[in-house]
Each structure stands twice: as structure tokens, then as C-alpha cells.
Design a protein around this motif. Structure first.
Motif, short mmCIF file in Angstrom:
data_model
loop_
_atom_site.label_atom_id
_atom_site.label_comp_id
_atom_site.label_asym_id
_atom_site.label_seq_id
_atom_site.Cartn_x
_atom_site.Cartn_y
_atom_site.Cartn_z
N VAL A 118 0.84 -1.20 0.00
CA VAL A 118 0.00 0.00 0.00
C VAL A 118 0.87 1.25 0.00
CG1 VAL A 118 -1.74 1.32 1.28
CG2 VAL A 118 -1.91 -1.18 1.15
N LYS A 119 1.86 1.27 0.88
CA LYS A 119 2.71 2.46 1.00
C LYS A 119 3.48 2.72 -0.30
CE LYS A 119 6.09 2.42 4.05
NZ LYS A 119 6.81 2.49 5.35
N SER A 120 4.03 1.68 -0.90
CA SER A 120 4.78 1.84 -2.15
C SER A 120 3.88 2.29 -3.29
CB SER A 120 5.47 0.52 -2.52
OG SER A 120 6.39 0.12 -1.53
N SER A 121 2.66 1.76 -3.34
CA SER A 121 1.71 2.13 -4.40
C SER A 121 1.36 3.61 -4.30
CB SER A 121 0.45 1.28 -4.30
OG SER A 121 0.73 -0.09 -4.49
N LEU A 122 1.14 4.09 -3.09
CA LEU A 122 0.78 5.49 -2.90
C LEU A 122 1.96 6.42 -3.20
CD1 LEU A 122 -1.36 5.02 0.29
CD2 LEU A 122 -2.21 5.84 -1.91
N LYS A 123 3.15 6.01 -2.79
CA LYS A 123 4.33 6.82 -3.10
C LYS A 123 4.57 6.89 -4.61
CE LYS A 123 6.89 6.33 1.25
NZ LYS A 123 8.12 5.80 1.88
N ALA A 124 4.21 5.81 -5.31
CA ALA A 124 4.41 5.76 -6.76
C ALA A 124 3.53 6.77 -7.50
CB ALA A 124 4.14 4.35 -7.29
N GLY A 126 2.84 9.68 -6.11
CA GLY A 126 3.26 11.00 -5.65
C GLY A 126 2.64 11.50 -4.37
N THR A 127 2.08 10.61 -3.54
CA THR A 127 1.51 11.07 -2.28
C THR A 127 2.62 11.34 -1.27
OG1 THR A 127 1.25 8.86 -1.34
CG2 THR A 127 -0.56 9.69 -2.66
N SER A 128 2.29 12.09 -0.23
CA SER A 128 3.25 12.38 0.83
C SER A 128 3.56 11.12 1.62
CB SER A 128 2.69 13.45 1.77
OG SER A 128 1.58 12.94 2.50
N ALA A 129 4.70 11.12 2.29
CA ALA A 129 5.07 9.97 3.12
C ALA A 129 4.07 9.77 4.25
CB ALA A 129 6.47 10.18 3.70
N GLU A 130 3.57 10.89 4.83
CA GLU A 130 2.60 10.79 5.92
C GLU A 130 1.27 10.21 5.44
OE1 GLU A 130 4.98 14.67 6.61
OE2 GLU A 130 4.16 13.52 4.92
N GLY A 131 0.83 10.66 4.26
CA GLY A 131 -0.42 10.14 3.71
C GLY A 131 -0.33 8.67 3.39
N ALA A 132 0.80 8.26 2.79
CA ALA A 132 1.00 6.85 2.44
C ALA A 132 1.05 5.99 3.70
CB ALA A 132 2.29 6.69 1.63
N GLN A 133 1.74 6.47 4.73
CA GLN A 133 1.85 5.72 5.98
C GLN A 133 0.48 5.55 6.64
OE1 GLN A 133 4.72 4.44 7.42
NE2 GLN A 133 3.51 3.57 9.10
N ALA A 134 -0.31 6.61 6.69
CA ALA A 134 -1.61 6.55 7.36
C ALA A 134 -2.56 5.60 6.65
CB ALA A 134 -2.22 7.95 7.43
N MET A 135 -2.60 5.65 5.30
CA MET A 135 -3.49 4.74 4.59
C MET A 135 -3.00 3.31 4.70
SD MET A 135 -4.86 4.59 0.62
CE MET A 135 -5.55 6.23 0.57
N ALA A 136 -1.69 3.10 4.64
CA ALA A 136 -1.15 1.75 4.79
C ALA A 136 -1.48 1.18 6.17
CB ALA A 136 0.36 1.76 4.57
N ASP A 137 -1.38 2.00 7.20
CA ASP A 137 -1.74 1.56 8.56
C ASP A 137 -3.20 1.12 8.61
OD1 ASP A 137 0.80 2.18 9.43
OD2 ASP A 137 0.22 4.04 10.44
N ALA A 138 -4.10 1.96 8.05
CA ALA A 138 -5.54 1.69 8.15
C ALA A 138 -5.94 0.47 7.34
CB ALA A 138 -6.32 2.92 7.69
N ILE A 139 -5.41 0.33 6.12
CA ILE A 139 -5.76 -0.82 5.28
C ILE A 139 -5.22 -2.11 5.89
CG2 ILE A 139 -5.22 -1.91 3.06
CD1 ILE A 139 -5.71 0.75 1.72
N THR A 140 -4.01 -2.08 6.42
CA THR A 140 -3.44 -3.27 7.06
C THR A 140 -4.26 -3.66 8.29
OG1 THR A 140 -1.23 -2.62 6.29
CG2 THR A 140 -1.35 -4.29 8.03
N GLU A 141 -4.63 -2.67 9.10
CA GLU A 141 -5.46 -2.95 10.28
C GLU A 141 -6.82 -3.53 9.88
OE1 GLU A 141 -5.17 -2.99 13.59
OE2 GLU A 141 -3.03 -2.61 13.38
N ALA A 142 -7.38 -3.06 8.77
CA ALA A 142 -8.66 -3.60 8.30
C ALA A 142 -8.53 -5.10 8.04
CB ALA A 142 -9.11 -2.86 7.04
N HIS A 143 -7.46 -5.51 7.38
CA HIS A 143 -7.26 -6.94 7.13
C HIS A 143 -6.97 -7.71 8.41
CE1 HIS A 143 -7.47 -7.37 2.78
NE2 HIS A 143 -6.84 -6.22 2.66
N LEU A 144 -6.18 -7.14 9.30
CA LEU A 144 -5.87 -7.83 10.55
C LEU A 144 -7.12 -8.07 11.39
CD1 LEU A 144 -2.57 -6.01 11.61
CD2 LEU A 144 -2.80 -8.42 10.96
N ARG A 145 -8.06 -7.14 11.36
CA ARG A 145 -9.25 -7.26 12.20
C ARG A 145 -10.45 -7.86 11.46
NH1 ARG A 145 -9.31 -1.48 15.48
NH2 ARG A 145 -7.08 -1.05 15.19
N GLY A 146 -10.23 -8.30 10.22
CA GLY A 146 -11.32 -8.96 9.49
C GLY A 146 -12.30 -8.02 8.83
#
Length: 452
Positions: A118-124, A126-146
Motif C-alpha cells: 500500500v505504501k509503495s503504491s501510494l508513493k508511486a 506521488g503522495t506524501s510519506a505521511e499520507g501513504a503511511q496513514a493509509m497503509a496503517d488503516a488498510i493493514t489494520e482492516a485486514h488484521l481485524r477482518g
């Protein structure tokens, strides 16, 4: 080309298939209508007989490519599919039903693999590092919690909106602090980044003042609300999060929807640092995706799920797609939904009700979503350890209640999610063939090297 009365519903602008609302014969013509706006986006000549509720290809689909519906992959094309052809089990391997004979066992991937993808896709793009990190955190947590509905299947639509200018991938929220009341202008940034900033601001202010409220305007879809409530709760606080969104729910007696199925999340820490009480619910009876699935299978809807375009209750999936969802709990549920809108869009000074733009009708239009977050510092209120002990006692008493013969267990809010999270951190996140294939295809399109 003359348009017949036969129509098909396209849920997302980039979907490969649409649901036909009436049975249509070979050589017939259909008008494909975008669900959110009701606008006809194209006309198709049908190549084969297509039953009511089944799927028609709105563009050519190459063998081996993911087939998209709801903005995420639902299967893999097993042969080349031409525009106007019937899409079903004879030419697509469905990945929506785990019990399907055509489904493979899910592929397990470490949480870090999902996060980095997720983070690499967003950086590709042109998103900011903070934006990529936040979305990657949320999407990963979504999968972890079902909560797979807010996982990788959302990544492609999110990126499409960033590329089209509907979301500013480099925007940074503007924060205005007035003691315990904080206002945030999201400035059309990535919703996950804006909401993460809001949760952190709420927690920081609550530590200073005992309680805080953060009002956010001009944001975008932020994923699942429970993620932000537990970000607050992890600081030994009680977190309350709600948001508005695009319209889909109508009150009893109305012909048109006015509000979204506004979510409400409440989270609080238990004794263990990896266990939380987590309420996270939407305020509609079901999702629009479930109605389309019923249309595809020919099943009737349960009573109370939806209403038709004239505002009458319906069990017909086709009529429901023309109408709107119903709030859970009838009039009381809709009253809660209205109260949440008053607490978000109206209070935050941003878009509310049908002023919130649909992320489906125009990829380049900002949504204008509003969020409200409240943090209560448990140390200031009661002492954090004392609160967790009392909450643990409540949970223990709940779980100790005698069960009837039909019940396999009694659960507290969040129990399943946090057990699942622990298991998936250890064993890996299960991804369907369609999810994995689409993620890898997206990575290749963006020039990212990734392992399958």
C-alpha cells in the motif's frame, strides 16, 4: 442507437461489469447507469441472453485479468470476455464466496507485505510519506481485524481519485486549537491521514484538559471508524469517532435518500494492551454491495433492508438498486443517523447530508467529508487502571451469563476483531486470489516490484 427500457447498474466508474435489471435477449440494447448519480454512462449491444440480476461486461476483459465490481476485484476472467457478453461462472472464477468450488484457499501474506504494498503504491503516484503511511496503517489494520471491505480492494479506487485530483495526496491538514476544542481543515487530503492527525490531536488535548473534541471538515473517506477510536484508546483514553459520507439512506416515508450510513465507533482499553472493547457499526441495515450480490443470485432481500424509488419497502434487489437503503432499527435508527449528521457535517462547518459529494460520480470531485472525534482521558476521570478493571469486570460478567441452546458463545464488542488480529499477526493475512492478483497487477502498473 435507440435505448430500450432495459438498464444495468454500474456501481463504480471503473467497474468492468454492471448488473442487468431485467432479463434481456441477444442483440438487445441496454443503458448502463452509474448507481450514485443515475446518469447513463454508455449504451451496449448485448451479445448473449442475460438473466435478470446477472452481470454484463461493459468493456473487454482479457483472460487472467481481475474482474472489478464495487471498485474491487470479484474474480478472475478464465477466458477473454468481450464487451456486452454475459459474465458468470462459465467465464469468470469468482472469489467472493469462500465456499465456492471455484475458490482456492486464501494465500497468507505477512501484515508487513500488505503495509509495504500500500505504501509503495501510494508513493508511486506521488503522495506524501505521511499520507501513504496513514493509509497503509488503516488498510493493514482492516485486514488484521477482518474488515476486508476496507482493505486492499479499496486501494485501486483510492489511487484513481488521487490521480484524478479528487483527493490531494500531498495536502496537510490545517489545525486550529482552542483549548480542548480543536478544528481541523482537511484541505481535501487523504482521509486516513486527516483522521489519523485528528485522533492524535484529540489524544494530546485530552491528556492536557481531561477531555477533548476534534471537528474535521473537507476530508475524504477514511476507512473504518474503529481504527481511529482504538488509536485514541491505546493512550488509556476512551475514544468516540463518527463521520458522514455520500448519501444512501432514506427515512421511512421518503422517496429519496438524504444521509449516509454514518458510522459510530467507541473504543476503550481492557487490562491487556492488545485487547479493547471496540464498537464499530454503520447505521444502515446492510451495504449496497450485499444488495447487488442478491440481484446476481436471484435471491429476495430480507424485509426491512431497502426501499424502492417510490419509497415503498421492497424485497426486490433490482428495485432496491433504484431506491435506497434503510436505517437499522427503523425510525429510532434513522433518528440516531440524523443526530450523527448533526454531530459531524453540521457541527464541523463542512458539507452535510446530500452536499457531500459522491466518490463514484466524479473521480475529480472532493467529497468534503466531516469527522468528529472525542477523547476522554481515563486517568483524569477515574484512574486508567481502575477504569480498565471495572470494564474487565463488566466483560467477565457478560461472558459468564448462561446461554440458550442455540447460542455457541456470548461475545463483547471487539472480541472477535482483536482475537483475529492476534492470529493474523502470527499466521499472516489471508488474501483471496482476486485480491492478491489485483494487488500484484496494480503494483506492476505502477512500476513496483513485488513478490506474489
Amino acid at each position: 442507437m435507440a435505448v430500450t427500457q432495459v438498464r444495468a447498474i454500474l456501481l463504480e466508474p471503473d467497474d468492468d461489469v454492471a448488473a442487468v435489471l431485467e432479463t434481456i435477449a441477444t442483440h438487445g440494447t441496454i443503458a448502463v447507469t452509474l448507481s450514485a448519480s443515475g446518469k447513463t454512462v454508455c449504451e451496449l449491444a448485448v451479445c448473449q441472453d442475460i438473466p435478470f440480476g446477472h452481470k454484463v461486461a461493459v468493456r473487454d476483459i482479457i483472460k487472467g485479468k481481475p474482474v472489478h465490481r464495487y471498485g474491487f476485484p470479484i474474480g478472475i476472467a478464465t477466458i477473454d470476455i468481450k464487451q456486452g457478453e454475459h459474465v458468470h461462472s462459465h467465464n469468470m472464477r469468482s472469489m467472493l464466496s469462500p465456499g465456492s468450488k471455484q475458490s482456492k484457499s486464501p494465500t497468507l501474506r505477512p501484515a508487513q507485505w500488505v503495509h509495504e504494498l500500500v505504501k509503495s503504491s501510494l508513493k508511486a503516484v506521488g503522495t506524501s510519506a505521511e499520507g501513504a503511511q496513514a493509509m497503509a496503517d488503516a488498510i493493514t489494520e482492516a485486514h488484521l481485524r477482518g474488515v476486508e471491505t476496507h482493505g486492499l480492494r479499496r486501494l485501486r479506487p483510492y489511487i484513481a481519485r488521487i490521480r484524478s485530483g479528487g483527493v490531494d495526496g500531498n495536502s496537510r491538514p490545517r489545525v486550529t486549537t482552542r483549548n480542548a476544542l480543536i478544528s481541523i481543515d482537511g484541505r481535501n487530503g487523504i482521509g486516513h491521514h486527516v483522521a489519523t492527525c485528528a485522533a492524535k490531536a484529540a489524544s494530546t488535548a485530552a491528556r492536557q484538559f481531561g477531555i477533548s473534541i476534534v471537528l474535521v471538515r473537507n476530508s475524504n473517506h477514511f476507512g473504518f471508524a474503529g481504527h481511529y477510536a482504538t488509536l485514541i484508546a491505546a493512550s488509556k483514553q476512551l475514544g468516540i469517532v463518527t463521520s458522514n459520507g455520500q448519501v444512501c439512506v432514506a427515512p421511512e416515508g421518503a422517496k429519496k435518500p438524504l444521509l449516509s450510513n454514518n458510522p459510530l465507533a467507541i473504543a476503550a482499553p481492557l487490562r491487556s494492551p492488545d485487547r479493547f472493547l471496540e464498537l464499530d457499526l454503520a447505521t444502515s441495515m446492510t451495504s449496497r454491495a450485499n444488495i447487488v450480490e442478491a440481484a446476481g443470485s436471484g435471491a429476495l432481500l430480507p424485509p426491512g433492508w431497502a426501499q424502492d424509488a417510490d419509497g415503498n419497502p421492497t424485497r426486490s434487489p433490482g428495485a432496491a438498486l433504484e431506491g435506497s437503503l434503510q436505517a437499522f432499527g427503523g425510525r429510532k435508527g434513522f433518528a440516531l443517523l440524523v443526530a450523527l449528521e448533526a454531530l459531524t457535517g453540521v457541527l464541523c462547518g463542512g458539507a452535510f447530508a446530500d452536499h457531500v459529494s459522491s466518490k463514484e460520480t466524479a473521480l475529480d470531485a472532493p467529497e468534503g467529508t466531516a469527522h468528529t472525534m472525542i477523547a476522554i482521558d481515563l486517568e483524569a476521570a477515574l484512574r486508567a487502571d481502575a477504569y480498565s478493571d471495572r470494564l474487565e469486570e463488566l466483560v467477565e460478567r457478560l461472558l459468564a451469563l448462561p446461554r440458550n441452546a442455540a447460542a455457541d458463545a456470548i461475545r463483547y464488542p471487539g472480541e472477535r476483531r482483536w482475537k483475529l488480529r492476534s492470529e493474523r499477526l502470527r499466521a499472516g493475512i489471508p488474501l483471496s486470489d482476486a485480491e492478491l492478483t489485483d494487488a500484484v497487477h496494480l503494483a506492476k502498473e505502477l512500476g513496483i516490484a513485488t513478490s506474489v
